[in-house]
Design a protein around this motif. Sequence first.
Motif, PDB file in Angstrom:
ATOM      1  N   VAL A  86     -10.172   3.248   1.515  1.00  0.00           N
ATOM      2  CA  VAL A  86     -10.029   4.832   1.460  1.00  0.00           C
ATOM      3  C   VAL A  86      -8.994   5.427   0.350  1.00  0.00           C
ATOM      4  O   VAL A  86      -7.835   4.678   0.096  1.00  0.00           O
ATOM      5  N   VAL A  87      -9.492   6.384  -0.373  1.00  0.00           N
ATOM      6  CA  VAL A  87      -8.689   7.136  -1.422  1.00  0.00           C
ATOM      7  C   VAL A  87      -7.868   8.258  -0.729  1.00  0.00           C
ATOM      8  O   VAL A  87      -8.726   9.183  -0.578  1.00  0.00           O
ATOM      9  N   PRO A  88      -6.722   8.053  -0.439  1.00  0.00           N
ATOM     10  CA  PRO A  88      -6.238   9.436   0.320  1.00  0.00           C
ATOM     11  C   PRO A  88      -5.898  10.628  -0.489  1.00  0.00           C
ATOM     12  O   PRO A  88      -6.189  10.416  -1.792  1.00  0.00           O
ATOM     13  N   ALA A  89      -5.723  11.702   0.088  1.00  0.00           N
ATOM     14  CA  ALA A  89      -5.870  13.100  -0.756  1.00  0.00           C
ATOM     15  C   ALA A  89      -4.585  13.062  -1.711  1.00  0.00           C
ATOM     16  O   ALA A  89      -4.870  13.606  -2.786  1.00  0.00           O
ATOM     17  N   THR A  90      -3.318  12.392  -1.530  1.00  0.00           N
ATOM     18  CA  THR A  90      -2.444  12.346  -2.427  1.00  0.00           C
ATOM     19  C   THR A  90      -2.923  11.315  -3.671  1.00  0.00           C
ATOM     20  O   THR A  90      -2.196  11.680  -4.656  1.00  0.00           O
ATOM     21  N   ALA A  91      -3.842  10.560  -3.696  1.00  0.00           N
ATOM     22  CA  ALA A  91      -4.054   9.687  -4.732  1.00  0.00           C
ATOM     23  C   ALA A  91      -5.235  10.268  -5.378  1.00  0.00           C
ATOM     24  O   ALA A  91      -5.888   9.535  -6.456  1.00  0.00           O
ATOM     25  N   LYS A  92      -5.806  11.244  -4.897  1.00  0.00           N
ATOM     26  CA  LYS A  92      -7.153  11.761  -5.508  1.00  0.00           C
ATOM     27  C   LYS A  92      -7.284  12.250  -7.032  1.00  0.00           C
ATOM     28  O   LYS A  92      -8.158  11.848  -7.644  1.00  0.00           O
ATOM     29  N   SER A  93      -6.156  12.885  -7.227  1.00  0.00           N
ATOM     30  CA  SER A  93      -5.995  13.193  -8.675  1.00  0.00           C
ATOM     31  C   SER A  93      -5.826  12.371  -9.540  1.00  0.00           C
ATOM     32  O   SER A  93      -6.551  12.273 -10.757  1.00  0.00           O
ATOM     33  N   ALA A  94      -5.104  11.108  -9.367  1.00  0.00           N
ATOM     34  CA  ALA A  94      -5.038  10.057 -10.216  1.00  0.00           C
ATOM     35  C   ALA A  94      -6.573   9.345 -10.409  1.00  0.00           C
ATOM     36  O   ALA A  94      -6.509   9.033 -11.418  1.00  0.00           O
ATOM     37  N   ALA A  95      -6.944   9.096  -9.128  1.00  0.00           N
ATOM     38  CA  ALA A  95      -8.520   8.511  -8.882  1.00  0.00           C
ATOM     39  C   ALA A  95      -9.407   9.086 -10.049  1.00  0.00           C
ATOM     40  O   ALA A  95     -10.061   8.693 -10.551  1.00  0.00           O
ATOM     41  N   LEU A  96      -9.310  10.604  -9.915  1.00  0.00           N
ATOM     42  CA  LEU A  96     -10.259  11.278 -10.683  1.00  0.00           C
ATOM     43  C   LEU A  96      -9.859  11.391 -12.233  1.00  0.00           C
ATOM     44  O   LEU A  96     -10.545  12.123 -12.895  1.00  0.00           O
ATOM     45  N   GLY A  97      -8.540  11.325 -12.349  1.00  0.00           N
ATOM     46  CA  GLY A  97      -7.963  11.686 -13.705  1.00  0.00           C
ATOM     47  C   GLY A  97      -7.824  10.359 -14.529  1.00  0.00           C
ATOM     48  O   GLY A  97      -8.604   9.785 -14.858  1.00  0.00           O
TER      49      GLY A  97
END
Length: 177
Positions: A106-117
């Motif tokens: 699971v990619v939590p909402a807090t790590a979403k920006s880094a995962a997509l960036g």
Amino acid sequence: MSKQPQPAARAHNGETRPSYSERLWVPVWWWPIAVAVTMLLAAEIHMGAPGIRAWLPYLVLLPLPIWVLLWLSRLRVEVTTDADDGRELRIGRAHLPVEVISRAAVVPATAKSAALGRQLDPAAYVQHRPWVKPMIVVVLDDADDPTPYWLISTRHPDRVLAALGLGTASEPEHDKT
């Protein structure tokens, strides 16, 4: 591994059935806002046009936000199971057999920006919906596929991972000493 369009999951008499299915609808509050903005635009065009031309902008523009919101909500996340217990992850038209998945988390909402960036691999397969906060990452182990992983938006990441038979990636426990 193939990303070709496949027929929809068949009923019990066929080969496959969905064990998990989710459609990523846009938020409900987007609908009245989209209709209101369209009505304002139609009223703006309507000004100064007498007769039947006064109603033409309403007739032409009103279906537009409905179509756009339905089009944005078209993505479906499914896990299908066939008669031989072969499972497959389906995201829209793309599909992935569970056998080629090495791990998932699971990619939590807090790590979403880094995962997509900055951490995003350009070869990754991404199905992202900004209005859906959590995501899952599915890491592939397929020598024939150059795609290293899939990043998928889903409202219920634990249910998707459970349907895939991969469980959930638990948070590391902190030492209490």
